[in-house]
Design an enzyme around this catalytic site. Sequence first.
Site: not given
Ligand code: IPM
Ligand code: MN
Length: 362
Positions: A139, A185, A217, A241, A245
């Site tokens: 990032y 990894k 993975d 990240d 999710d």
């Molecule tokens: C999160 C989001 C952010 C990230 C984006 C919107 C930049 O996906 O907070 O997980 O990737 O960190």
């Molecule tokens: Mn995210």
Amino acid sequence: MKITVLAGDGIGVEVTREAVKVLSAVAKIYDLEIELDEQLIGGAAISATGAAFPDETKESCLKADAVLLGAVGAPEFDHLLPEKRPEIGLLQLRQALGGFANLRPSKAFPALIDSSPLRREIFEGTDLLIVRELLGGLYFGQPRAIGETEAFNTMRYSVAEVERVARVAFESARNRKGKVTSVDKANVLETSRLWRETVEKVAKDYPEIELEHLFVDACAMHLVTNPTRFDVVLTENLFGDILSDEAAVLTGSLGMLASATVGGAIDLFEPVHGSAPDIAGKNIANPLGAIASVAMLLRYTAKNTEAAAAIENAIDKVLAEGYRTIDISNDKENFARTDEIGALVAKYAVEFASVRSNSQAV
Ligand code: IPM
Ligand code: MN
């Protein structure tokens, strides 16, 4: 306590409104003085000022005790380069505040187990915390560039960056089930080798904590086949990240989950979900992730565990009574609206808080 409120874009606006409603209601019961300062970020800020993280927003944040964020991102900016998009505002905000450890808890809510994409017997009892490194890796790594025929990013980590986030993970495990899974990894990446060696060194200071290493993975696979094996999951920025999710959606909806970013000068609290432009402005977004972020704010920054618990109990009660926004409702015709859920959580949180503070007064 000074709190800068950055509702941002899309459903960020609606869910933040409900989170602030709950915060204000609970603060009253505990005589917490809260000063809110609403500022712009993301697409809303670009449209109004030309910048995704305007100076005025930055100044307000740097004077605050905590920042509460909704979400950033809007489709009208999709065609732009990363450095011109709303998301850059969030990255600049994170850098300005300095928090390097992003805590993303994910657990099975008893009332929602059947909304999980996983079978009950696999998911029941899941309770994990992802500790995502937030200021390093791909990032922010330099150099980075896009040309006509190629583009590149740099994955870079220093020992110091790994060490400080690893400490947060081990400290968190102390108050939980006592296990850290470090995800990397290391069979391919040098940064992961450094990551693993550094985590091993930090682990020596925490002999009572069990440490295991997993490749990313394999971790992604274990999250859906055996999520109860995890307690604290420690990982770098991009892996975190993606895995967060995945972990979040196991609960039934991304809309349920909160996060805290700590370790810097000012703590940042935000739901894990994004701005969801497709459902924005319809009063149907799930505000529980944003509301749970307020609970984290009360726990981590205000150090008011009781106020935090009042909100968390209120969330559980609303779910137990069967109220559901459309994302977690089995009935896609009849479901609760964003503001209805917010009002109910506020009401129950006040009830829980009043019982506690009265019983203490006696
Ligand atoms: C999160 C989001 C952010 C990230 C984006 C919107 C930049 O996906 O907070 O997980 O990737 O960190
Ligand atoms: Mn995210």
